[in-house]
Design an enzyme around this catalytic site. Sequence first.
Site, short mmCIF file in Angstrom:
data_model
loop_
_atom_site.label_atom_id
_atom_site.label_comp_id
_atom_site.label_asym_id
_atom_site.label_seq_id
_atom_site.Cartn_x
_atom_site.Cartn_y
_atom_site.Cartn_z
N SER A 188 0.83 -1.20 0.00
CA SER A 188 0.00 0.00 0.00
C SER A 188 0.86 1.25 0.00
O SER A 188 2.06 1.19 0.19
CB SER A 188 -0.90 0.02 1.24
OG SER A 188 -0.14 0.36 2.37
N LYS A 189 0.21 2.34 -0.23
CA LYS A 189 0.90 3.63 -0.31
C LYS A 189 1.78 3.87 0.92
O LYS A 189 2.85 4.44 0.82
CB LYS A 189 -0.16 4.74 -0.43
CG LYS A 189 0.41 6.07 -0.91
CD LYS A 189 0.79 6.02 -2.38
CE LYS A 189 1.32 7.38 -2.84
NZ LYS A 189 1.86 7.32 -4.20
N ARG A 190 1.30 3.41 2.04
CA ARG A 190 2.04 3.65 3.27
C ARG A 190 3.35 2.85 3.36
O ARG A 190 4.25 3.21 4.09
CB ARG A 190 1.17 3.28 4.49
CG ARG A 190 0.05 4.24 4.77
CD ARG A 190 -0.46 4.06 6.20
NE ARG A 190 0.63 4.11 7.18
CZ ARG A 190 1.24 5.22 7.57
NH1 ARG A 190 0.88 6.38 7.08
NH2 ARG A 190 2.19 5.17 8.46
N THR A 191 3.39 1.75 2.61
CA THR A 191 4.56 0.89 2.73
C THR A 191 5.67 1.26 1.75
O THR A 191 6.66 0.58 1.63
CB THR A 191 4.19 -0.59 2.51
OG1 THR A 191 3.68 -0.74 1.19
CG2 THR A 191 3.14 -1.03 3.51
#
Length: 483
Positions: free
Chosen positions: A253-256
Amino acid sequence: MSGIRTRFAPSPTGYMHIGNLRSALYAFLFARKNGGKFVLRIEDTDRDREVAGAVAIIYDTLRAVGLYWDEGPDVGGAFGPYVQSERKALYSLHAGRLIKSGHAYFCFCTKEELDARRDACAARNEAFKYDKHCLRLSRHEIDARMAAGQPFVIRQNIPASGQTTFRDLLFGSITVDNATLDDNVLVKADGMPTYNFANVVDDHLMQISHVMRGMEYLSSTPKYNLLYEALGWEIPRYIHMPPIMKDTTHKLSKRTGDVSFQDFIAQGYLKEAVLNYIALLGWSPGDDREKFTLEELIEAFDIKGMSKSPAIFDGAKLHWLNAAYIRALPENAFTAYARPYYQQAGIAAMDETILAAILRQRVEVFSQIPGMVAFLRQMDENYDSALFTNKKSKTDITTSHTVLEAVLPALESLPKFDRQTLQDCLLGYAEKMGMKNGAVLWPVRIAVSGRMVTPGGAIEILALLGREESLRRLRLGLAKLTV
RNA sequence: GACCCCUUGGUCAAGCGGUUAAGACACCGCCCUUUCACGGCGGUAACAGGAGUUCGAGUCUCCUAGGGGUCACCA
């Protein structure tokens, strides 16, 4: 005509996630492999999430990797419009049919009321399910509320008992109790359909034969089938695809980190390599091949090779594949990709043929170039003279001093300063002195780079730097050794 | 928590009742060599656990464990 039609139906929410791209790729490959059609549909029913320019990103990304669609918003087709927000009349029409047949009903419960009931359930540690409260409303009451302008939604009326079974080409037959299914909203208060409804209507109307989508829809598929049946439509074949993971417990995901296609391109990955890599993440050709062009993927693709379990994204393997693609690039193509980085590194004036020769075998991602060649523009003149000592090349401070002292005037008087001339000079000197090539080339390379490790050898670096700068660095090295 | 799905080395994965359980990345070693890289050769490393079925199970069944997904007027 095989009648096979697949679709890629993204929401225009900003960027192209690598997982979405893979879904598009598989749907595309399946259609192409079987002589079918690949349809692009924009699912913009959630106006709150819509991002300006997102549709353009979808178009650009798909085109960049060669995933051309046969039908879509821009190219048209016989089943348009291909943008859901432009299909409201169609959804209302079929929602009306569902209401009439009793498979759906109006619901006036407010968000607040529902939230309250949901919280109550959570407090009792129970799963929330809509209680069909508004199903009991009389025609009269419904008319009155509507006349009063009360907002409403349309809900699917799921049978309270029985089971629903569906077949997935990957997962096989799956059966669930209807009692576990909720009366989901089909049409929102703003008149827009939810995914649950729009999908069924569109996939049917667009004659999609194989619905290929993420596994997150696996558990709601029974509800869709109930809808198909209620509408009297043929149920499509399903192929649910497992997600791409960051690690065993987290989705990519974007956060990773970087997950969008454009992130990878910006980092210096080749689009062909990225596409090739994600094709292999969750699918195997069944043999040992790993490098595929799009055409080869079409030829080799088969859903039998698809994996049922999530695949973890391995940046190291992408790196390797990208490097393999870069190595295979012809010189001019390599240079075209590398040039912006040469400029960034301030070495744009240097010989591109030599740069390509030394960099092509070493660069894994183009963005590594500036770091690799920075020393050409500007060397660290305070390097440790201990670098001149190398056991394998049989060099030490003394031999290096001797070599540099002898080689300096020779290079100074060279008629030309190209690779061949430099090589003849340096290797000739080594031969004449009965030394290993390395014994001569090591100190020269250290002197002109100030680094233990360099892309390319002494000869290439000398040629790249040119006579003046080369001699300056060699003199500096000699001085360092003289101290 | 309920329901659904998944489970071969660190990672991607082949396998589809009988194999010394492929291959690739990563890692380690050796070779090549003008450092590094490329290339070549070799190595470490896996069937989640337990019951069955069977002459025989990574392959079939069940249970357990672990992981994922769903449970929105998001898709």
